[in-house]
Enzyme design. Structure first.
Site, PDB file in Angstrom:
ATOM      1  NE  ARG A   1      28.167   2.668  19.982  1.00 30.85           N
ATOM      2  CZ  ARG A   1      29.323   3.283  19.670  1.00 30.85           C
ATOM      3  NH1 ARG A   1      30.425   2.588  19.500  1.00 30.85           N
ATOM      4  NH2 ARG A   1      29.366   4.593  19.543  1.00 30.85           N
TER       5      ARG A   1
ATOM      6  CG  HIS B   1      33.910   1.476  23.657  1.00 28.99           C
ATOM      7  ND1 HIS B   1      32.531   1.517  23.618  1.00 28.99           N
ATOM      8  CD2 HIS B   1      34.321   2.261  22.627  1.00 28.99           C
ATOM      9  CE1 HIS B   1      32.142   2.285  22.606  1.00 28.99           C
ATOM     10  NE2 HIS B   1      33.208   2.751  21.991  1.00 28.99           N
TER      11      HIS B   1
END
Ligand code: NDP
Ligand code: OXD
Length: 308
Positions: A223, A271
């Site tokens: 993340r 992502h």
């Protein structure tokens, strides 16, 4: 008894068809239709609002649409609601491809060749064999282990780091904070596949990244919150790190003008390392609802107090 699905409509159409065929006893609704909130026992969502959670008096299970659950506001969730992350073959396959691609790109100097090409410089770099390039993975869970398994045949020396002790064939495993410096000192390429928790936020910082050998590179597929951006930038700029492949940022999307967009030693993707496959995800969810109904352990249930 029904599942409320609140994510991408296209995926929702596939889920609905699979639920109708394979689990007709479980109702499937989405917010575009009218439903009785009291009938909803299962919620599948990415980041449900507190208002939505409050509106469902009989909610038992909250399913994440993805492998991570850090996007959930746990404080808004009644204590009895159980939380389940997504474990399905599509997520693993995507991550294995991406991590392998990123390791090979760094191992075979694609960042340097990209920079050389911009200046029309034909500058071969001496090959380093896979056996001389040490790869370390932070996070030895579902994805970390799959990535290590895919890297093994290349002959890279492999190591890993997790919270509790693990034993993985062909992998030098380290566990806990005290073992972190020893692990980092042996990584020429570091892959972050940790969940984002109170303990792991900011873990990729000057203190840890500077413990990597000079010239090492980073792959962050965990993340954005794991990484202290300024620390990465200064370690790249002073040459301690040679490159970074970043699939995740905080926030997402990355703001216009952010230095990661243009830094010559950063490869950036939006992502996309892996994505939940709709069919596999629907079936994984149905199987977990069945396990829950039978009082069996669910795959991917999160320890709420641990944060992953
Ligand atoms: P798992 O829960 O299966 O594994 C997590 C691993 O991290 C475990 O080995 C765990 O240790 C370790 N860990 C957790 N906290 C700590 C800590 N404080 N110190 C050391 N180790 C720790 O997760 P997954 O493998 O399924 O997924 C990992 C993450 O990957 C997700 O949370 C998500 O953030 C990210 N992801 C990114 C995607 C992308 O497209 N970029 C797609 C999918 C996931 P232990 O073994 O002791 O429990
Ligand atoms: C996930 C992700 O958690 O896409 O699945 O990052």
């Amino acid at each position: 008894m029904a599942l409320l699905y609140t994510s991408d409509p296209e995926r929702g159409r596939i889920w609905r068809a699979i639920f109708a065929d394979e689990a007709p006893d479980i109702g499937f609704v989405d917010p575009s239709e009218s439903y009785d909130p009291a009938s909803i026992r299962y919620l599948a969502a990415w980041a449900p609002s507190a208002a939505l959670i409050d509106s469902l008096p009989n909610l038992d299970l909250l399913f994440s649409i993805g492998a991570g659950i850090d996007q959930f506001n746990m404080d808004a969730l009644p204590p009895h609601v159980r939380v389940v992350r997504m474990i399905e073959p599509g997520i693993v396959a995507g991550m294995v491809e991406y991590a392998t691609m990123a390791v090979l790109a760094l191992h075979r100097n694609l960042i340097d060749y990209g920079i050389a090409r911009k200046h029309a410089r034909w500058t071969p770099i001496k090959l380093v064999s896979a056996g001389e390039r040490r790869i370390g993975v932070m996070g030895l869970g579902n994805l970390g282990q799959a990535v290590l398994g895919a890297l093994r045949p290349f002959g890279f020396p492999l190591s890993g780091w997790s919270r509790s002790a693990r034993a993985i064939d062909g992998v030098d495993c380290h566990a806990g904070e005290a073992a972190l410096p020893g692990f980092l000192a042996g990584c020429d390429i570091l892959i972050c596949l940790l969940p984002l928790t109170v303990e792991t936020r900011g873990i990729l910082c000057r203190d840890t990244l500077s413990q990597l050998p000079r010239g090492a590179a980073l792959i962050n597929v965990g993340r954005g919150g794991h990484l202290v951006e300024q620390d990465l930038l200064s370690l790249l700029d002073d040459g301690h790190l040679s490159g970074a492949v970043l699939d995740v940022t905080e926030p997402e999307p990355l703001p216009t003008g952010h230095p990661f967009w243009t830094h010559p030693r950063i490869l950036l993707t939006p992502h996309v390392a892996s994505m939940t496959r709709p069919d596999g995800a629907a079936r994984a969810l149905i199987a977990n609802i069945r396990r829950f109904a039978d009082g069996q352990p669910m795959h991917g249930e999160v320890a709420r107090d641990r944060g992953y």
